[in-house]
Motif scaffolding. Structure first.
Motif, mmCIF file in Angstrom:
data_model
loop_
_atom_site.group_PDB
_atom_site.id
_atom_site.type_symbol
_atom_site.label_atom_id
_atom_site.label_comp_id
_atom_site.label_asym_id
_atom_site.label_seq_id
_atom_site.Cartn_x
_atom_site.Cartn_y
_atom_site.Cartn_z
ATOM 1 N N THR A 140 0.981 -1.206 0.092
ATOM 2 C CA THR A 140 -0.179 0.026 0.062
ATOM 3 C C THR A 140 0.764 1.128 0.069
ATOM 4 O O THR A 140 0.794 2.178 -0.671
ATOM 5 C CB THR A 140 -1.247 0.004 1.393
ATOM 6 N N HIS A 141 1.887 1.055 0.906
ATOM 7 C CA HIS A 141 2.591 2.267 0.946
ATOM 8 C C HIS A 141 3.761 2.632 -0.536
ATOM 9 O O HIS A 141 3.587 3.784 -0.942
ATOM 10 C CB HIS A 141 3.809 2.286 2.100
ATOM 11 N N GLU A 161 -5.285 3.060 -0.462
ATOM 12 C CA GLU A 161 -5.174 3.589 0.882
ATOM 13 C C GLU A 161 -6.352 3.452 1.746
ATOM 14 O O GLU A 161 -6.430 3.156 2.906
ATOM 15 C CB GLU A 161 -4.462 4.873 1.105
#
Length: 968
Positions: free
Chosen positions: A153-154, A176
């Motif tokens: 996700t990051h 996110e």
């Protein structure tokens, strides 16, 4: 090498991967606006397209379309592997191989996606790496590898932001939001993150990106109970799906619409909504079958079965639908689908097969525990409680419903935003009403044989009531404000200060009247984004306490002259006709507690609205309605109170938050309730105990009076004179002067002069936001604001007291987030401004008003208004209030005396009943004077007061025909 024979592949009907609640759209399907092909591509077609455009990801996606046919899948896979060996730097081949592998072997899919991500990263292809990362994250979530999913996700966010491409940034924000929603269960932050993707998605995003956004928006909005917003998003999704001929998205959206209509039926109880929901559920079933999506078909089958009635024909149809639902759930190996089919079948079987119903509901709970989603578990436990109510002893049902609410509170505790906590909780208020009513029923309060000790049942019902009420406010007060402030790091404090400065700048622009509509729209979009950033920077709400006030502690804490009336306004029956808890008032005194039935929510809501409308007419026509509501809400409870009770502490619920209790009367020709009792409104009994147990402020201190603020920011229009202290946010820049408010400020000064409280008056441009924020509020015993308030029920945190700015760093719009940080220390706050006690009402939590924000700041009592006040009437009423307050009377006693004078002067209830005391009614700001009225002289029954009241009523009757009409 794969064979080159022409292999006919079925048309791609399902180009999406669904993991949990997150919809992941494959790139070609997402970006293409073309309708589905009339004829599916062959493998040779795909090879020819790739040869012509090897770097075009849409050309490569042709292989995924071909692989939808199970018999073609292995051949397509071998072809992609072969092409990948010849073109090792082509990341699209690896990505699409991952899509194809996912159809049958997810471990192989992960390896292909990882290879694609590496290739795209090496070639600095941001789009490819983002899409590979999204799919990798989905696989890891499916396998409960949450830490690895979070890392992807990051990574997706980093790559998308570095690319500068709006579409990739939007995809990253959607991912996110999915992470926050599905893994962290933080719906508030998920919603705010998602809304940041909206301007990046509309109007220029691809149809696939728009579908992703709207799908996630309706999911999160529905979970938050924002049914209208979820419905709007889903309608947009339907139109988008129809325009692109996307049968799958349309089927999904139609199911969502049916589900939303079902929830609205449960919330609003309108007769027509059930038939609408059933019709929409049948349409969703047809759409699901047309799209060939078995998951959606199972959902639609269950929903139809849930909405069908109890006739033999409908029972048979429901049984068949649930049989099909279970079969599909088994075929799909879907625990979530099976859970919902089971609890629905259990509720329908309860009347004919109790043992089978219990088995179904127990199995649904075991599966829900395996799913590990607190919401799914809460729903399964809710169904188990309903089955137990219909098939087992009532105490068993109570245990299951209590477990369901424990699961809800676990989900609530995971939210990082207090308002979101309250919104999430609001959608479960009816379950608290149901549990409280069932508990009272178990104690014999409904006339049935008691299954629990009546006192135990009363105590447990009261405890359920307290668990429901004003939880976010209670948490804020129970947790030390200083502790919450020091928990911030210096970096976060600096960030918040910077964002708030930008908020002030934007709001100053919005308050200027010279901007064009386009400029105002741009400023509003900037404001919305800054508001979301500011909320993310706030300290997460602290769970201040789990120890709510017990019934015994409230009884012991009440004075002999006090009674607490706690209202529970639920429904008498559910959609199947079973008892849903009903509506009650619990009358609590030092000598004990009694429960009395009152009309249910569906009856009280229009009755209160009618009464409010009649009050506005100012012609006395409300008297009959006042007597009817008195009989329904108060008559039996007040008749049994000890004779010494003179103060009522009212804990309202639902529509009763808007009810001016002071204006109710025992009969149409009799005096109003305020002639007999002092009145105060409480968010909850636990909060009342919190204020009552807090140490009293030291004697002496100051009063800060802000009256008739002059913003001095007008353009060409002369300063007008306002007739009412009212307005809306868009009119804040043009609020008129309030000359009577200035007179009111001087009257407050005169009343408090010579007492232990030293008054300081600020008027005009000195009645400013800067003056308030820079004052030594630790010494302030009374904060008085006489001016305008603007209330935004759609966005409660934009409501405000309108002051002068006082500096370039302020905008003069004092909003709840600023009020809550004022550090008041037990002060009395008087808001002589329109609707300062009203606002959006959240079930359970109560009114999201300006008054509430002052409690968060540390106030013990707030005097505020339920409706717009006429300037002169407000000034007179408040002047008399302070005259009695200066004599040492409590806030509720002083307001009562002022209201009695208004009655004696022949004024209608609209002029005096809207001003209410909230919080600690016993709060006094100065010691009693020797010449002040004794508390005994205020009690009903003294001869002098009775004569005065009687004379006042005669005058009132004589003047009714001369009442002035409402100002326009």
């Amino acid at each position: 090498m794969p064979t080159t024979r022409r292999l006919r592949c079925d048309t791609a009907k399902h180009l999406t991967l669904v993991v949990g609640m997150m919809l992941v759209v494959c790139p070609a399907a997402a970006s293409s606006s073309e309708p589905a092909r009339a004829q599916s591509p062959t493998l040779v077609d795909c090879q020819e397209r790739f040869a012509a455009r090897p770097e075009d990801h849409e050309a490569v996606m042709c292989f995924y379309e071909c692989a939808q046919a199970p018999h073609a899948r292995d051949t397509v896979r071998r072809a992609l592997i072969s092409l990948g060996e010849r073109h090792p730097a082509n990341g699209w081949l690896a990505l699409v191989l991952g899509h194809v592998e996912y159809l049958s072997d997810r471990e192989a899919a992960e390896a292909a996606y990882l290879r694609a991500a590496d290739i795209f990263r090496e070639r600095q292809n941001a789009e490819g790496e983002v899409l590979a990362g999204i799919n990798l994250r989905s696989i890891m979530l499916r396998q409960k590898r949450t830490e690895e999913a979070l890392s992807w996700t990051h990574r997706v966010g980093e790559v998308a932001n570095a690319s500068g491409r709006p579409d990739l940034r939007a995809r990253a924000l959607i991912v996110e939001a999915s992470q926050l929603h599905e893994v962290e269960y933080d719906l508030g932050r998920a919603f705010r993150v998602l809304k940041r993707a909206e301007p990046l998605t509309f109007p220029d995003g691809t149809p696939g990106l728009k579908k992703q956004y709207l799908t996630m928006l309706h999911i999160i909005s529905e979970r938050l109970g924002r049914l209208e917003e979820a419905t709007e998003a889903t309608l947009r999704l339907v139109e988008l799906a129809r325009s692109s001929r996307d049968l799958i998205s349309e089927a999904r959206a139609r199911h969502t619409l049916a589900n939303l209509m079902t929830r609205r039926h449960l919330r609003d109880r309108a007769p027509e909504t059930r038939s609408q929901a059933l019709r929409m559920a049948r349409e969703a079933l047809v759409a699901s079958r047309n799209a060939g999506v078995r998951q959606l078909e199972a959902k639609a089958l269950r929903l139809i079965a849930d909405l069908l009635g109890e006739s033999p024909e409908e029972q048979r149809e429901a049984e068949e639908l649930l049989r099909l639902c279970m079969r599909i759930a088994e075929e799909l190996a879907s625990d979530e689908r099976k859970i919902s089919c089971l609890w629905t079948r259990a509720e329908r079987r309860a009347g004919v097969d109790p043992v089978g119903a219990i088995q179904d509901s127990e199995e649904s709970i075991q599966l829900a525990l395996r799913v590990a989603d607190p919401l799914v578990l809460a729903l399964a436990l809710r169904g188990r409680g309903q089955v137990a109510y219909l098939t087992q002893p009532l105490p068993v049902a109570l245990e299951h419903v209590e477990r369901a609410l424990d699961a809800v509170e676990s989900l609530r505790a995971s939210q990082s935003d207090a308002l979101i906590q309250a919104e999430l909780f609001a959608s479960w208020a009816s379950d608290y009403h149901r549990l409280a009513g069932w508990t009272l029923e178990a104690g014999g309060a409904t006339g049935k044989a008691a299954l629990l000790d009546p006192r135990e049942a009363m105590s447990r019902a009261f405890a359920v009531s307290e668990r429901m009420r004003a939880r976010s406010l209670l948490d804020a007060l129970a947790a030390s404000h200083a502790l919450a402030t020091t928990a911030e790091t210096p970096e976060r404090k600096a960030q918040r200060a910077e964002v708030r400065g930008r908020l002030t700048t934007v709001q100053r622009r919005l308050l200027e009247t010279t901007h064009t509509a386009a400029q105002r729209e741009a400023a509003l979009r900037e404001l919305q984004e800054l508001e979301r950033v500011e909320r993310d920077l706030r300290t997460a709400p602290r769970q201040g306490t789990r120890e709510f006030a017990s019934l015994a502690s409230i009884e012991q804490g009440l004075g002999e002259d006090e009674a607490l009336l706690a209202f529970l306004v639920g429904d008498d029956t559910d959609t199947r006709g079973d008892f849903a808890g009903g509506a009650w008032v619990l009358a609590v005194t030092r000598t004990g507690t009694r429960a009395h039935r009152i009309p249910e929510r569906a009856r009280l809501t229009p009755a209160v609205a009618l009464f409010s409308g009649l009050l506005e007419r100012r012609d006395g026509s409300e008297a009959g309605a006042a007597a009817a509501l008195y009989a329904q809400l108060l008559g039996p409870a007040l008749a049994e109170l000890p004779t010494g009770v003179r103060r009522l502490l009212v804990v309202p619920d639902g529509p009763l938050h808007d009810l001016p209790f002071a204006a109710l009367r025992q009969d149409a020709e009799g005096p109003p309730l305020v002639a007999r009792y002092e009145l105060s409104l409480m968010p909850s009994a636990s909060l009342w105990r919190h204020w009552r147990q807090a140490s009293a402020p030291p004697p002496g201190g100051e009063a800060l009076v802000l009256a008739d603020p002059d913003r001095s920011v007008r353009v060409s229009d002369a300063r007008t004179v306002a007739k009412e202290r009212m307005g809306v946010f868009t009119e804040a820049a043009r609020v008129g002067a309030l000359p009577e408010a200035r007179r009111e400020g001087h009257a407050v000064m005169e009343a408090l002069r010579g007492t232990a409280v030293t008054p300081h008056l600020r008027t005009g441009t000195e009645a400013s936001e800067r003056a308030l924020k820079s004052a030594d509020l630790a010494r302030v015993r009374v904060l008085h604001v006489a001016g305008h308030a603007v209330v935004d029920a759609e966005a409660p945190e934009r409501s405000a007291l309108v002051l002068a700015p006082g500096s370039e760093q302020e905008d003069g719009i004092l909003q709840p987030r600023e009020i809550a940080e004022l550090h008041l220390q037990g002060a009395l706050v008087v808001l002589s401004a329109c609707r300062s006690a009203s606002g959006a009402v959240l079930p359970g939590e109560g009114v999201l008003s300006l008054s509430r924000a002052f409690f968060e700041a540390g106030s013990r009592a707030v005097v505020a208004s339920l409706w717009p006040l006429r300037d002169a009437e407000a000034a007179d009423l408040v002047e008399h209030f302070y005259q009695y307050l200066a004599q040492g009377l409590s806030s509720s006693a002083a307001l009562r005396r002022a209201q009695l004078e208004a009655i004696e002067d022949g004024l209608p209830p609209a002029a005096w009943a809207g001003l209410v005391v909230l919080g600690d009614a016993s709060l006094a700001v100065t010691a009693p004077r020797e010449d002040s009225l004794s508390s005994g002289s205020l009690m009903v029954g003294t001869g002098t007061l009775a004569l005065v009241l009687f004379a006042g009523i005669l005058v009132w009757r004589a003047r009714r025909s001369a009442y002035p009409k409402s100002a326009s």
